[in-house]
Design an enzyme around this catalytic site. Structure first.
Site, PDB file in Angstrom:
ATOM      1  N   SER A  34       5.568   8.071  12.686  1.00 49.35           N
ATOM      2  CA  SER A  34       5.713   6.698  12.266  1.00 49.35           C
ATOM      3  C   SER A  34       7.201   5.108  12.532  1.00 49.35           C
ATOM      4  O   SER A  34       7.717   5.688  13.515  1.00 49.35           O
ATOM      5  CB  SER A  34       6.819   6.354  10.958  1.00 49.35           C
ATOM      6  N   ASP A  47       3.499  -0.703  11.105  1.00 48.50           N
ATOM      7  CA  ASP A  47       3.051   1.310  11.202  1.00 48.50           C
ATOM      8  C   ASP A  47       2.353   0.590  12.193  1.00 48.50           C
ATOM      9  O   ASP A  47       1.612   0.386  13.482  1.00 48.50           O
ATOM     10  CB  ASP A  47       2.029   0.629   9.573  1.00 48.50           C
ATOM     11  N   ARG A  85      -1.733  12.404   9.674  1.00 42.44           N
ATOM     12  CA  ARG A  85      -0.768  13.164  10.714  1.00 42.44           C
ATOM     13  C   ARG A  85      -0.125  14.543  10.448  1.00 42.44           C
ATOM     14  O   ARG A  85      -0.707  14.164   8.273  1.00 42.44           O
ATOM     15  CB  ARG A  85       0.543  11.773  10.195  1.00 42.44           C
ATOM     16  N   ARG A 117       8.620   3.071  11.564  1.00 41.65           N
ATOM     17  CA  ARG A 117       9.542   2.803  10.863  1.00 41.65           C
ATOM     18  C   ARG A 117      10.816   2.518  11.065  1.00 41.65           C
ATOM     19  O   ARG A 117      11.132   3.164  11.947  1.00 41.65           O
ATOM     20  CB  ARG A 117       9.637   3.867   9.752  1.00 41.65           C
ATOM     21  N   ASP A 171       0.877  -1.809  -0.410  1.00 40.35           N
ATOM     22  CA  ASP A 171       0.105  -0.392   0.359  1.00 40.35           C
ATOM     23  C   ASP A 171       1.172   1.441  -0.057  1.00 40.35           C
ATOM     24  O   ASP A 171      -0.103   2.282  -0.329  1.00 40.35           O
ATOM     25  CB  ASP A 171      -0.814  -0.512   0.981  1.00 40.35           C
ATOM     26  N   HIS A 172       2.226   1.317   0.315  1.00 39.19           N
ATOM     27  CA  HIS A 172       3.743   1.828   0.209  1.00 39.19           C
ATOM     28  C   HIS A 172       3.537   2.979  -1.118  1.00 39.19           C
ATOM     29  O   HIS A 172       4.472   3.907  -0.702  1.00 39.19           O
ATOM     30  CB  HIS A 172       3.737   2.110   2.299  1.00 39.19           C
TER      31      HIS A 172
END
Length: 776
Positions: free
Chosen positions: A666, A189, A471, A668, A124-125
């Site tokens: 995030s 995520d 965000r 990440r 999806d990213h």
């Protein structure tokens, strides 16, 4: 006592559930799209809850029931809110494609043959919004072919389900297929808490945490505090579920939920749809919360029925007492919100906790010098792309169209999943939203995470956009630091896109039709769920084969997108002496500042290449500049990653010094992998965001906090820092930093940490992955 539902597949719409056995002590449900061995074991959870309740001798909150219900050792585990570390057994793992690359590379490095719990990858990213859904998706498949092939084959080889590009956003897919009351799911995520809308404990983590769970190792989490939000009254009119979390964000700020689970309860819950509850939980990530959750109720039951999981709802009904808080349970903090009095909100710009009632935003914007013209309105995202969201937005668009009006601002629509896209197209919402001026984008994250090829303004041009996203950090959506991004509900976004201005209050203000008629928009309406079944659309799920050992996973040595990992070096057994200060960061430093997204997403599977974005968005306190630090070896200024590489090449270790809530945003883990890869040893700040602190520990770095926050001021950019006390490194025992100044003077300060014994072993081994290999 072992009431267990083995779910063999899970689907929605045309791919429905089929009961293969009558409910009994071991009810089995066969479905078409789920990993083998997935189980809903309410009996085991019930047993664990009773063990813990007897031990603690008090009523339990809902979040405690689910968390403690997943303890690896409920009888022996020390439990202390905000104090002890819990060893947990989550039920499943979900990864989005940008983080799955590194997670799967780490899993490959572990040497294990197959994942131990049901796991999925969601593409999806990596889909950039440019023209429209169909063309953007096709371009993404071509540009990212190497990465998609890697993820698909790695999933097949190691037993991980693969949702192809175009399937939808990870959190919407999870809500439609995998979340259920009482499940514990971890996802790579930060908005994984979306699943709390279905009564699940869903927690965002870094890839190394996911590897632990996929490897069958108990997963560690600091025992969360519990913040209660008691809802009374009922939502109505222009007020939406999004306004609940916008209000809570304004109360708690971006770090007010750190170390806590936010638990919603009270009679007001009944007026919120299941997907509305998911919206609230999703954006709980913006207050730093571990996760958020709602109690099981009839709204969840209806949603489970509509998404083909009625049998799960029947099981949940039988264990309902375990899926709601005990009477008399106590919260560490309690917030009360009367939904009948709650007004529509809009938060921003530049931070999601700057809350304003919509009725006030115009005056605040004029006083603050924020642009009033709305250039673009964007609805959708993992936060607000449900059938109900799209229906309410379409009801407003239809009113405008009936009066001959279209959007004055550009308008984009992001369906959350292929199922949502197909259903809103069938039911006419898509045509209405398109007719009013909307461009329907791919079923993907798109502009929400910076995947937006925006052309209408130049970089540096001051402008306003309004989104239904979660965000809105500086430059997050379009890489333009001058874009003022505001977060609100899809309804308010639609109204402001029609009006074209930020100071439009749809509750009181009038629009003018082309014939001169003045009219007000009626409050939005929309069905909670489609009257007909969901249309599942195209089948985009790849089930892993029962035996994947023969599957080949290719990573070309010459690839600039993928790179196999080399183990990080072990701790040398001594104190860390005379480390350089790479950068002393001023103010807010999110994971977007540490490891930017947008165009950098293409390098998420190549650690060396993506390390070229290390801290390029952080503000250097020495000169208030971005990506400009002094190389203390050469005396010249350069980019942060360039200076870091120069220090590493010359055998110089370094530290980063930061401010409050360092690493918010995030999940990440690249924000932790990159400093480790380029020679960093410690990150010293006033306070950390939860996920980032854990990610740093996982990669063998030292996340440390000033015992006295004022000591931040003692560190100068040209200092050398030694961290002492590492030979006796122990839980709860502070370390010491000796700061050597260039004028020959020095300071000694105390540094706190939150390491437990296991995490100290990660540091000593060089990373959690190294430690895992040592124990095999």
């Amino acid at each position: 006592d072992d009431f267990c539902c083995q779910l063999l597949a899970l689907g929605t719409g045309a791919r429905r559930l089929h009961v293969s056995a009558a409910f009994s002590a071991k009810a089995k449900v066969a479905m078409s799209r789920f990993e083998p061995s997935t189980s809903i074991n309410y009996g085991k959870m019930h047993e664990n809850i009773n063990i813990v309740r007897r031990r603690l001798g008090r009523p339990l909150t809902l979040s405690e029931k689910i968390v403690y219900g997943h303890l690896d050792d409920p009888a022996g585990q020390e439990i202390g809110r905000g104090r002890t570390y819990l060893r947990l057994r989550p039920d499943r793992v979900a990864m989005q494609d940008a983080t799955a690359q590194m997670a799967m590379l780490q899993f490959i490095s572990s040497g294990l043959p197959k994942v131990a719990v049901p796991s999925t990858i969601h593409c999806d990213h990596l889909i950039e919004a440019q023209i429209g859904g169909v063309k953007d998706l096709q371009r993404a498949k071509e540009v990212n072919e190497e990465v998609y092939n890697f993820l698909a084959t790695a999933g097949a080889k190691y037993g991980v389900g693969f949702w192809k590009p175009g399937s939808g956003i990870i959190h919407q897919i999870i809500l439609e297929n995998y979340a259920y009351p009482g499940v514990m799911l971890i996802g790579t995520d930060s908005h994984t808490p979306n699943g709390g809308g279905l009564g699940a404990i869903c927690i965002g983590v870094g890839g190394a945490d996911a590897v632990d769970v996929m490897a069958g190792i108990p997963w560690e989490l600091k025992c969360p505090n519990v913040i209660g939000v008691r809802l009374t009254g009922a939502l109505s009119g222009w007020t939406s579920p999004k306004d609940v979390i916008l209000k809570v964000a304004g109360i708690l700020t971006v770090k007010g939920g750190t170390g806590a689970i936010v638990e919603y309860h009270g009679p007001g819950v009944e007026s919120i749809s299941c997907t509305g509850m998911a919206t609230i939980c999703n954006m709980g990530a913006e207050i730093g919360a571990t996760t958020s959750v709602f109690p099981y109720n009839h709204r969840m039951k209806t949603y489970l029925d509509k998404t083909g999981r009625g049998e799960i709802a029947s099981l949940a009904d039988q264990f309902q007492d375990d899926l709601v808080p005990d009477k008399g349970c106590e919260y560490d903090q309690l917030i009360e919100i009367n939904l009948s009095e709650l007004k529509p909100h809009i938060n921003g710009p530049f931070t999601p906790d700057l809350a304003h009632p919509v009725s006030d935003i115009g005056a605040v914007a004029k006083k603050s010098g924020w642009p009033l013209e709305v250039k673009v309105g964007l609805i959708g995202s993992c936060t607000n792309s449900s059938y109900e969201d799209m229906g309410r937005a379409a009801s407003l668009a239809k009113q405008a169209l009936d009066k001959g009006l279209k959007c004055k601002a550009q308008f984009t629509v992001t369906p959350g999943s292929e199922q949502i896209r197909a259903t809103i197209e069938r039911d006419g919402y898509t045509k209405i939203l398109s007719d009013v001026g909307g461009v329907v984008l791919a079923n993907a994250c798109g502009p929400c995470i910076g995947q937006w090829d925006r052309k209408d303004v130049k970089k540096g041009e001051k402008n306003t956009i309004v989104t239904s996203y979660n965000r809105n950090f500086t430059a997050r959506n379009d890489a333009n630091p001058a874009t003022h991004a505001f977060v609100t509900s899809p309804e308010i976004v639609t109204a402001m896109a029609i009006a074209g201005t930020l100071d439009f209050n749809p509750e009181t203000d009038y629009l003018t039709a082309p014939n001169g008629e003045k009219f007000k928009l009626e409050p939005p309406t929309g069905d909670e769920l489609p009257s007909r079944d969901f249309d599942p659309g195209q089948d985009t799920y790849q089930h892993p084969p029962s035996e994947g050992r023969s599957v080949k996973v290719d990573v070309s040595p010459s690839s600039n997108r993928l790179q196999l990992l080399e183990p990080f070096d072990k701790w040398h057994g001594k104190d860390l002496e005379n480390m350089r200060v790479l950068i002393k960061v001023k103010g807010k430093c999110t994971t977007d500042h540490i490891s930017a997204a947008g165009p950098w997403l293409k390098f998420r599977g190549h650690l060396d290449n993506i390390s070229n974005n290390l801290l390029i968005g952080a503000v250097n306190i020495e000169n208030n500049a971005v990506n400009k630090v002094k190389n203390q070896l050469t005396g010249e200024y350069g980019g942060v990653p360039d200076v870091a590489r120069h220090y590493k090449a010359n055998g110089e270790s370094w530290v980063v010094v930061g401010d409050e809530n360092y690493g918010e945003g995030s999940s990440r883990e690249h924000a932790a992998l990159e400093p480790r890869h380029l020679g960093g040893r410690a990150i010293i700040v006033k306070s950390f965001a939860r996920i980032h602190e854990t990610n740093l520990k996982k990669q063998g770095l030292l996340p440390l906090t000033f015992a006295d926050p004022k000591d931040y001021d003692k560190i100068r950019p040209d200092d050398k820092i030694s961290i002492t006390g590492l030979k006796s490194f122990a839980p709860g025992k502070p370390l010491t930093a000796v700061i050597k100044h260039s004028d020959g003077s020095q300071d000694s300060i105390s540094l706190n940490h939150t390491f437990n014994e296991t995490q100290i072993e990660w540091f000593q081994a060089g990373s959690a992955l190294n430690r895992m290999k040592e124990l095999q």
